[in-house]
Structure formats: structure tokens, C-alpha cells
Scaffold this active site. Structure first.
Site, PDB file in Angstrom:
ATOM      1  CG  HIS A 142     -22.803  15.586   5.514  1.00 13.73           C
ATOM      2  ND1 HIS A 142     -23.047  16.630   6.693  1.00 13.73           N
ATOM      3  CD2 HIS A 142     -22.052  14.526   6.006  1.00 13.73           C
ATOM      4  CE1 HIS A 142     -22.399  16.064   7.874  1.00 13.73           C
ATOM      5  NE2 HIS A 142     -21.943  14.965   7.259  1.00 13.73           N
ATOM      6  CD  GLU A 179     -27.152  19.042   3.543  1.00  9.29           C
ATOM      7  OE1 GLU A 179     -27.556  19.264   4.455  1.00  9.29           O
ATOM      8  OE2 GLU A 179     -26.444  18.075   3.610  1.00  9.29           O
ATOM      9  CB  CYS A 220     -23.974  20.755   4.457  1.00  9.67           C
ATOM     10  SG  CYS A 220     -23.534  18.977   4.350  1.00  9.67           S
TER      11      CYS A 220
END
Length: 188
Positions: free
Chosen positions: A53, A55, A118
Site C-alpha cells: 500500500h 503508506e 496502514c
């Protein structure tokens, strides 16, 4: 750079991820003292890694930039890296008086509200502030439903969507004892 400029860059990265077929419309930047120190974007489709992801990718890049000698950070270098000790903040329930600094002093800007994975990474990284553009409802509307995970965490273990149970605590206790007995452990 101000908030809007940082968020604009996160959205540019998110759009690039979509256009290139790398992953969903998620981009992130980490800034410190008005300067972007790391950029990342969703690369789940590019890598096949469900943890890729924006993040998480951005946190990893920020750490690499701030710790150019990693993974070979020697004890004498720890106080110059993100592992440098900082005192527990006033009013914190943390039982440890000091921990590694990680990304304190940084902010993260994200094209969409962070998923639970995240958000956990952001907490562990000790990032000071999170700024995002699209909320969980907007994210759900395009087919990414993270809200159910936040809801599932509120349930007892026996009521969760994924089977989760504790087994053989005596085995894990061995590693926990090794940590507890280590006189020079480095809390992070």
C-alpha cells in the site's frame, strides 16, 4: 511545501499508479519541516504483495532515506538514526519511559483514508499527523471497503470474520522471555 502541495503530490502518485496499472488510486508522501522526504504509491498489482500500500511503501522509503546505512545500523549509529531514543510523551499510557524516535516530526499525506494495516504502520512509525483527501465512504464507493475491518476489530476474537485464537502460549513465552531478559534491548 504546504498541506495542499503535499496532498497534490500524493494524488499525482495515486493517479500514476492507476494509469500504469500498478494498483489502486492511492499515493502518499511523508514530509518533515515542509520538505517531502519520501513518496510512495500503491503497487499491489505490480508486485502481487497485498501489503504494498502507498503508506507502507512511503514509510519504508522514509526510513531508508533517514537511515542510509540500514540494515547495518550498529549500536553506535542508533542514536543518529530513527532508532534514537526519545522520552515517553507526557500523559502517555506507555509503560516504557523511552522508545525509538522512528518518524516523529513527520506528517503523512494520503490520497485516501488509511486502511487499518496502514494506520497501524503509521502508529508504529510514530508519525505526528495524517492528512487524507478521500474518506472511507468515498473509498468504499470505488470498491475498496476498509470500513468492515475497523468494525471487525471491535468484535471479540470468537466473532471475527477470520478465525483467530491463541494456541500454545508457552511456546511464544520463550521468545518473550528472551526479550525481557535482554539487558540491552532497544524499545521501539
Amino acid at each position: 511545501m504546504d498541506h495542499k502541495e503535499c496532498l497534490t503530490e500524493a494524488v499525482r502518485l495515486a493517479t500514476e499508479s492507476v494509469v500504469n496499472g500498478w494498483g489502486g488510486p492511492f499515493g502518499a508522501v511523508i514530509a518533515r519541516d515542509g520538505e517531502i522526504i519520501a513518496r510512495g504509491q500503491n503497487r499491489v498489482l505490480l508486485t502481487g504483495d497485498p501489503t504494498a500500500h502507498a503508506e507502507v511503501e512511503t514509510i519504508r522509503k522514509a526510513i531508508q532515506r533517514l537511515n542510509p546505512e540500514a540494515p547495518s545500523i550498529a549500536e553506535d549509529y542508533q542514536n543518529e538514526s530513527t532508532l534514537q531514543y526519545v522520552p515517553r510523551p507526557d500523559g502517555s499510557p506507555d509503560p516504557v519511559p523511552e522508545r525509538a524516535r522512528m518518524l516523529q516530526g513527520c506528517s503523512i499525506y494520503i490520497s485516501g483514508a488509511p486502511c487499518p494495516m496502514c494506520m497501524s504502520a503509521i502508529y508504529w512509525a510514530r508519525i505526528d499527523a495524517v492528512y487524507f483527501s478521500c474518506d472511507l465512504d468515498a473509498t468504499r464507493a470505488i470498491g475498496f471497503d476498509d470500513a468492515y475491518q475497523y468494525e471487525d476489530f471491535q468484535r471479540s476474537l470468537d466473532q471475527r470474520r477470520i478465525k483467530i485464537e491463541q494456541i500454545h502460549p508457552e511456546l511464544g513465552a520463550e521468545a518473550y522471555k528472551a526479550w525481557s531478559d535482554k539487558s540491552d534491548r532497544h524499545p521501539y
